[in-house]
Design a protein around this motif. Structure first.
Motif, PDB file in Angstrom:
ATOM      1  N   UNK A 334       3.224 -37.540  51.841  1.00  0.00           N
ATOM      2  CA  UNK A 334       2.502 -38.356  50.877  1.00  0.00           C
ATOM      3  C   UNK A 334       2.708 -37.777  49.495  1.00  0.00           C
ATOM      4  N   UNK A 335       2.111 -38.375  48.471  1.00  0.00           N
ATOM      5  CA  UNK A 335       2.286 -37.892  47.101  1.00  0.00           C
ATOM      6  C   UNK A 335       1.823 -36.443  46.957  1.00  0.00           C
ATOM      7  N   UNK A 336       2.722 -35.576  46.508  1.00  0.00           N
ATOM      8  CA  UNK A 336       2.365 -34.186  46.247  1.00  0.00           C
ATOM      9  C   UNK A 336       2.210 -33.329  47.481  1.00  0.00           C
ATOM     10  N   UNK A 337       2.492 -33.852  48.669  1.00  0.00           N
ATOM     11  CA  UNK A 337       2.299 -33.076  49.892  1.00  0.00           C
ATOM     12  C   UNK A 337       3.329 -31.962  49.985  1.00  0.00           C
ATOM     13  N   UNK A 338       2.905 -30.801  50.423  1.00  0.00           N
ATOM     14  CA  UNK A 338       3.784 -29.651  50.541  1.00  0.00           C
ATOM     15  C   UNK A 338       4.449 -29.623  51.912  1.00  0.00           C
ATOM     16  N   UNK A 339       5.547 -28.867  51.991  1.00  0.00           N
ATOM     17  CA  UNK A 339       6.295 -28.776  53.231  1.00  0.00           C
ATOM     18  C   UNK A 339       5.459 -28.158  54.347  1.00  0.00           C
ATOM     19  N   UNK A 340       4.547 -27.268  54.008  1.00  0.00           N
ATOM     20  CA  UNK A 340       3.692 -26.656  55.015  1.00  0.00           C
ATOM     21  C   UNK A 340       2.910 -27.703  55.779  1.00  0.00           C
ATOM     22  N   UNK A 341       2.324 -28.664  55.043  1.00  0.00           N
ATOM     23  CA  UNK A 341       1.565 -29.719  55.688  1.00  0.00           C
ATOM     24  C   UNK A 341       2.484 -30.665  56.463  1.00  0.00           C
ATOM     25  N   UNK A 342       3.681 -30.905  55.918  1.00  0.00           N
ATOM     26  CA  UNK A 342       4.656 -31.729  56.631  1.00  0.00           C
ATOM     27  C   UNK A 342       5.008 -31.097  57.966  1.00  0.00           C
ATOM     28  N   UNK A 343       5.223 -29.794  57.953  1.00  0.00           N
ATOM     29  CA  UNK A 343       5.541 -29.083  59.190  1.00  0.00           C
ATOM     30  C   UNK A 343       4.385 -29.168  60.179  1.00  0.00           C
ATOM     31  N   UNK A 344       3.168 -29.049  59.660  1.00  0.00           N
ATOM     32  CA  UNK A 344       2.002 -29.147  60.539  1.00  0.00           C
ATOM     33  C   UNK A 344       1.952 -30.522  61.209  1.00  0.00           C
ATOM     34  N   UNK A 345       2.156 -31.562  60.416  1.00  0.00           N
ATOM     35  CA  UNK A 345       2.118 -32.916  60.968  1.00  0.00           C
ATOM     36  C   UNK A 345       3.223 -33.120  61.995  1.00  0.00           C
ATOM     37  N   UNK A 346       4.413 -32.585  61.680  1.00  0.00           N
ATOM     38  CA  UNK A 346       5.544 -32.723  62.593  1.00  0.00           C
ATOM     39  C   UNK A 346       5.251 -32.032  63.919  1.00  0.00           C
ATOM     40  N   UNK A 347       4.675 -30.820  63.855  1.00  0.00           N
ATOM     41  CA  UNK A 347       4.377 -30.080  65.077  1.00  0.00           C
ATOM     42  C   UNK A 347       3.258 -30.769  65.850  1.00  0.00           C
ATOM     43  N   UNK A 348       2.238 -31.272  65.129  1.00  0.00           N
ATOM     44  CA  UNK A 348       1.156 -31.985  65.813  1.00  0.00           C
ATOM     45  C   UNK A 348       1.699 -33.182  66.586  1.00  0.00           C
ATOM     46  N   UNK A 349       2.633 -33.893  65.952  1.00  0.00           N
ATOM     47  CA  UNK A 349       3.233 -35.052  66.628  1.00  0.00           C
ATOM     48  C   UNK A 349       4.007 -34.612  67.868  1.00  0.00           C
ATOM     49  N   UNK A 350       4.754 -33.520  67.744  1.00  0.00           N
ATOM     50  CA  UNK A 350       5.501 -33.009  68.889  1.00  0.00           C
ATOM     51  C   UNK A 350       4.553 -32.565  70.002  1.00  0.00           C
ATOM     52  N   UNK A 351       3.439 -31.916  69.609  1.00  0.00           N
ATOM     53  CA  UNK A 351       2.463 -31.476  70.604  1.00  0.00           C
ATOM     54  C   UNK A 351       1.875 -32.662  71.354  1.00  0.00           C
ATOM     55  N   UNK A 352       1.540 -33.718  70.629  1.00  0.00           N
ATOM     56  CA  UNK A 352       0.982 -34.913  71.272  1.00  0.00           C
ATOM     57  C   UNK A 352       1.974 -35.519  72.264  1.00  0.00           C
ATOM     58  N   UNK A 353       3.258 -35.580  71.857  1.00  0.00           N
ATOM     59  CA  UNK A 353       4.280 -36.146  72.742  1.00  0.00           C
ATOM     60  C   UNK A 353       4.475 -35.281  73.992  1.00  0.00           C
ATOM     61  N   UNK A 354       4.530 -33.954  73.778  1.00  0.00           N
ATOM     62  CA  UNK A 354       4.721 -33.036  74.904  1.00  0.00           C
ATOM     63  C   UNK A 354       3.543 -33.086  75.866  1.00  0.00           C
ATOM     64  N   UNK A 355       2.327 -33.089  75.304  1.00  0.00           N
ATOM     65  CA  UNK A 355       1.139 -33.123  76.153  1.00  0.00           C
ATOM     66  C   UNK A 355       1.049 -34.427  76.935  1.00  0.00           C
ATOM     67  N   UNK A 356       1.502 -35.521  76.322  1.00  0.00           N
ATOM     68  CA  UNK A 356       1.503 -36.811  77.029  1.00  0.00           C
ATOM     69  C   UNK A 356       2.500 -36.789  78.185  1.00  0.00           C
TER      70      UNK A 356
END
Length: 604
Positions: A334-356
């Motif tokens: 999103x506007x002004x979002x840092x890579x750290x938060x992007x990485x967190x979101x990416x990992x959260x998405x991967x975790x959700x997919x793996x757990x499913x």
């Protein structure tokens, strides 16, 4: 710039040293009188090593003051993997007057690919003398050699350019040379803490276990450093003084990997790496690496990936500049979002997919477990500390050929097989071994594998009695069982590897455990096949109860009841009487006695 946090050093001395930065010595000499006098004077005043770093034009680039015995020769601009020697030359003093280059000096020069390293022996009572370390090419190898000089004039006459030329030519022409290739061999320094109130595995055994973990992961353990502390240092894990010792060990033994015996947070990892210039991991990382190597099935690989992503998520915070750069790509921020938060979101998405995906496998496994229960198929699960011999015993029980090897976490994927038909009708599962300091998130990630333990009718707790720390290992396994909700399962204690003990040690073990162990226990050697027949008998007794004989008088017109007995494979003998068939059967606790109560004659 000199480190201005050195306690006991006046700011004026630090400023004087810092003023040398940018100074260029005339006539292309390695060292001139002006710089030499400053280095000598500051060394005598501070009683510490003083260092300058110059480039190939003899311009001072960097300065530092060390402690009484060593000084850091690191700089972010100094690269290790290069196609030629670095342009840097390091000049430093040795308080006490000894000019000879130390093992740390040579190791640092080699690691930093320096054009040369110079030591100056400084002492009020001893004339100043010098040594120079330069890359020497001999018989297809390149090492740093040493030359000694009594005067500055002799030092400045040294033909350094000749050695630089030969070294650069060697590096360029030899594709296998370490200076031109990634150093794939991981040479590890193990670090551990002895903390008050530590329960379970003693430090010496825990460190030996860590050594085996690193070996299993493909690393080479070069050195080990331990420290007794009241608590873990929140900044460096070890104390600051011990950290300086680590730096020295790293230089002496060309270490390129530090492994901590406890889980580190991201801040500690970043601080240790910054201070030592060496890649740093913790015990959990090594275990995850081994898991990744040994996972073969789709289920196992998914669980490893889930555990790795959970670990990565918990260590994102504090990873510095690299993780805080702005992310890019459509839909990634999103506007002004840092890579750290992007990485967190990416990992959260991967975790959700793996757990499913893992949840779907769990449901399938649960259905299989329910089906086995409906069909009255019993299951026995092997549990125990890693490398206790579970897989060897599994092969004995099932006549299988599961890979067995002396190492940690050789078995990762759960394996389910039928027991040898001659000895019963149940299934046996081999599961991942437990280990001390196994993170709770890791246990949760492997819930699918451990489900065989949760649904088992009987657990065989395999113990390596040849390990002097086996009692603490038993406690570790019991704690993990409690954590996964299987602490109340029926358990048979299997004291394995009895063949490794002397007769006297065996007698002592039996005497020790005859009072301490109230549950069922057996002393075996899975490798040699000792007491395996007795184990089969105990398993059957626990699963189906004690066998006993009964006689039933079944009328000749009740063929259905006689056929049912034959189907259950319990008939031992039939004697034809005037009133019917006198059938002798072998029954256990699960025999449906109520169906044949009217025919019972005797129970033997």
């Amino acid at each position: 710039m000199a480190d201005n946090n050195k306690s006991g050093i006046r700011q004026s001395y630090i400023n004087e040293l810092n003023d040398l930065i940018g100074y260029q010595m005339e006539n292309q000499v390695l060292l001139d009188e002006y710089v030499l006098e400053i280095l000598k004077r500051l060394t005598l005043i501070t009683k510490r090593e003083v260092l300058i770093c110059t480039n190939d034009k003899n311009r001072v680039q960097w300065v530092n003051i060390g402690d009484a015995s060593t000084v850091n020769i690191g700089n972010a601009e100094m690269l290790y993997h290069v196609k030629a020697l670095n342009k840097y030359r390091v000049i430093h003093t040795h308080p006490g007057g000894n000019p000879r280059l130390s093992a740390e000096d040579f190791s640092a020069a080699k690691k930093q690919s320096l054009q040369c390293i110079i030591a100056i022996g400084v002492d009020e009572k001893i004339p100043t003398s010098f040594s120079i370390g330069v890359p020497v090419v001999e018989e297809g190898t390149m090492e740093y050699g040493q030359g000694l000089f009594k005067t500055l004039k002799e030092l400045n006459k040294f033909p350094l350019e000749h050695y630089i030329l030969l070294a650069d030519r060697f590096i360029k022409d030899d594709p296998n040379n370490r200076f031109d290739a990634e150093d794939e061999e991981e040479r590890a320094l193990l670090i551990g803490l002895d903390l008050p109130g530590n329960k379970g595995i003693e430090l010496v055994d825990s460190m030996e276990e860590l050594r085996q973990l690193v070996k299993t992961a493909g690393g080479i353990v070069e050195e080990e450093v331990c420290q007794s502390k009241n608590q873990i240092d929140p900044t460096f894990y070890v104390g600051k003084g011990k950290l300086q010792e680590l730096i020295k060990v790293i230089q002496n033994h060309d270490i390129n990997l530090i492994v901590a015996n406890d889980e580190l947070n991201s801040r500690q990892i970043a601080n240790i790496e910054a201070a030592t210039g060496t890649k740093t991991v913790d015990r959990t990382t090594i275990i995850l690496d081994i898991f990744a190597r040994h996972a073969k099935t789709k289920e196992g690989k998914l669980q490893v990936e889930l555990a790795q992503q959970k670990y990565r998520m918990s260590h994102l915070k504090g990873l510095g500049i690299v993780m805080s750069r702005t992310g890019g790509g459509i839909g990634t921020r999103g506007p002004g979002e840092k890579k750290l938060e992007t990485d967190r979101r990416h990992i959260r998405k991967q975790l959700e997919e793996l757990e499913a995906r893992i949840e779907r496998i769990n449901k399938s496994n649960q259905l299989n477990a329910v089906q086995r229960s409906k069909n009255k198929i019993k299951t026995v699960s092997l549990i125990g500390y890693t490398n206790s011999g579970k897989s060897t015993l599994f092969n004995r029980l099932t006549q299988s050929e599961v890979v067995t090897k002396d190492g940690l976490f050789i078995t990762l994927d759960s394996t389910l097989r039928k027991v040898d038909p001659e000895h019963g009708e149940y299934l046996v599962s081999d599961t991942v071994g437990f280990i001390d300091k196994l993170p709770h998130d890791l246990i949760k990630a492997f819930k699918t594998t451990l489900m065989e333990v949760e649904t088992a009718d009987l657990l065989l707790h395999v113990v390596d009695v040849s390990n002097h720390n086996y009692e603490a290992q038993i406690e570790v396994v019991n704690q993990v069982l409690s954590d996964i909700g299987s602490g109340n399962k029926k358990v048979i204690m299997i004291y394995n590897k009895i063949d490794k003990l002397t007769p006297e040690e065996q007698d002592a073990l039996l005497l020790k455990n005859q009072v301490a162990v109230e549950e069922l226990a057996l002393y075996i050697s899975a490798k040699e096949g000792m007491a395996i027949e007795g184990l089969f008998e105990i398993i059957n007794r626990v699963l189906v109860g004690e066998k006993r004989e009964m006689q039933l008088l079944i009328p000749y017109d009740d063929n259905k009841s006689l056929a049912l007995l034959h189907e259950m494979k319990v008939v031992l003998a039939i004697d034809y009487q005037a009133d019917g068939n006198l059938v002798t059967i072998e029954m256990t606790d699960d025999f449906p006695t109520h169906l044949f109560e009217k025919y019972q004659v005797t129970e033997v």
